[in-house]
Design an enzyme around this catalytic site. Sequence first.
Site, PDB file in Angstrom:
ATOM      1  CG  HIS A 182      -0.495   0.304   2.674  1.00  0.00           C
ATOM      2  ND1 HIS A 182      -0.072  -0.676   3.448  1.00  0.00           N
ATOM      3  CD2 HIS A 182      -0.050   1.534   2.971  1.00  0.00           C
ATOM      4  CE1 HIS A 182       0.310  -0.223   4.579  1.00  0.00           C
ATOM      5  NE2 HIS A 182       0.394   1.196   4.317  1.00  0.00           N
ATOM      6  CG  ASP A 212      -0.131  -4.174   2.785  1.00  0.00           C
ATOM      7  OD1 ASP A 212      -0.135  -3.488   1.739  1.00  0.00           O
ATOM      8  OD2 ASP A 212      -0.207  -3.600   4.022  1.00  0.00           O
ATOM      9  CB  SER A 288       3.635   1.497   5.951  1.00  0.00           C
ATOM     10  OG  SER A 288       2.216   1.913   6.387  1.00  0.00           O
TER      11      SER A 288
END
Length: 440
Positions: A182, A212, A288
């Site tokens: 993402h 992901d 992330s």
Amino acid sequence: MNNQRYAQEGWYEPLQHEEKAAHRPDRHESDTKPKRKKRKGLTPARIAGLVVLLLLLIAGSSLAVGGLRSDSAPQDSGFGVEIPSFGDEELPTDPEDFFQQYYVTVDNPTEAEVKVERVSQSPDYQMTLTPQPDEALSLQELYEKCAPSVISISGYVDKKTGYSWGSGVIISEDGLILTNAHILEDCDRAVVELDDGTEYEALLVGSDSISDIALLKIEAEGLPAAELGESASLRVGDSVAAIGNPLGESFRNTLTDGIISAIERDMTYQGRSMTLLQTNTAVNEGNSGGALFNRFGQVIGLTNMKMMSSYSSIEGIGFAIPSSTICKVVNALIRDGEVRGRPAIGITVGSIPENAKERYSLPDGLYISMVSKGSDAEKQGIREGDVLTAVNGIPVTKTTEVSAEKDKLEVGDTMVLTIWRDGESFDVEIALVDTNDIYS
């Protein structure tokens, strides 16, 4: 759920910046020469600027927590969803009205588009998991050993001055980089910055939105590669530590520690189901793609999701992709550039609150909030609003129970779903399809 007003789950957002890219010269795609950045000291003006930046980040984070992220902004690849809960006296008369609010209905999930130039990786490389060593490390020893393998990633969108910021992990000495898919959504350039400030243009080996996970490649040798441990050996209460880049460049390579709070937490988000590790380790926007280490300095997870709330404070509920999943996906990306042969039913299911079950006289089971277009489930007439009560004759009330039955089978195999609709139960035989056929 009666006492919980709003729960929100979302990716750790890659931070969005506007000013830095305007000063970064465009690079030719073939230019992989590293550039060493100059570090500047903290002048009073820079300190004041940092204070203002932090206040802006706090305000921006509050807005992000407060509502659904817009999909129309191409550089805004982080998102969160609020799921309202009702007290008994607040339940709508029509169950459809309740579930439309309780479950956030989204369009059929699609593969996130990553436009970064692709490169093939030698299939000779195979990721393996390393058994746990005998001696644990102190946090100081862990940081000294592991911090150099954690890098920052800037993703750029064509003709945009802004860029997204996230984290990544070096997994091979010759430049393979592990991160979240993402972070790179809609990006056509990716720049990797090592711990020592050296920058490289990165190419894409492959990405997989379902898990992901994305794999990048930079032209470098002798890099400090991280060691991947076995997430299957984890137990609730085990000590873990996260290293990543929260809140932008000023807080690069931040270390936080905590424990494993749950081993197999089944999460459904934007129509995609993931089984993740849960941890109370502090992580924030920009984490992330960063690493979650065990106390032996091995990567046992990749941080990617957290719980948030617009009604009250939620702290210490973060999630990471387990290394067992990472290993399978990375090897598939290296071999094929995508993950093939992964079976999908083509429905999104979720639990039914007890008060809703009683109010609407629903059976034990799972509410079907979405049926994927192109799936055999759609062809066989399964509808949004049906209740799934059993799979192959086995009663189900948890999404993990459905996944367990599905994972025993392969693409093309059939399974029998027991469906409750309008007071009647009936069986439907459906064929499992490849995930790529309905999500790509």
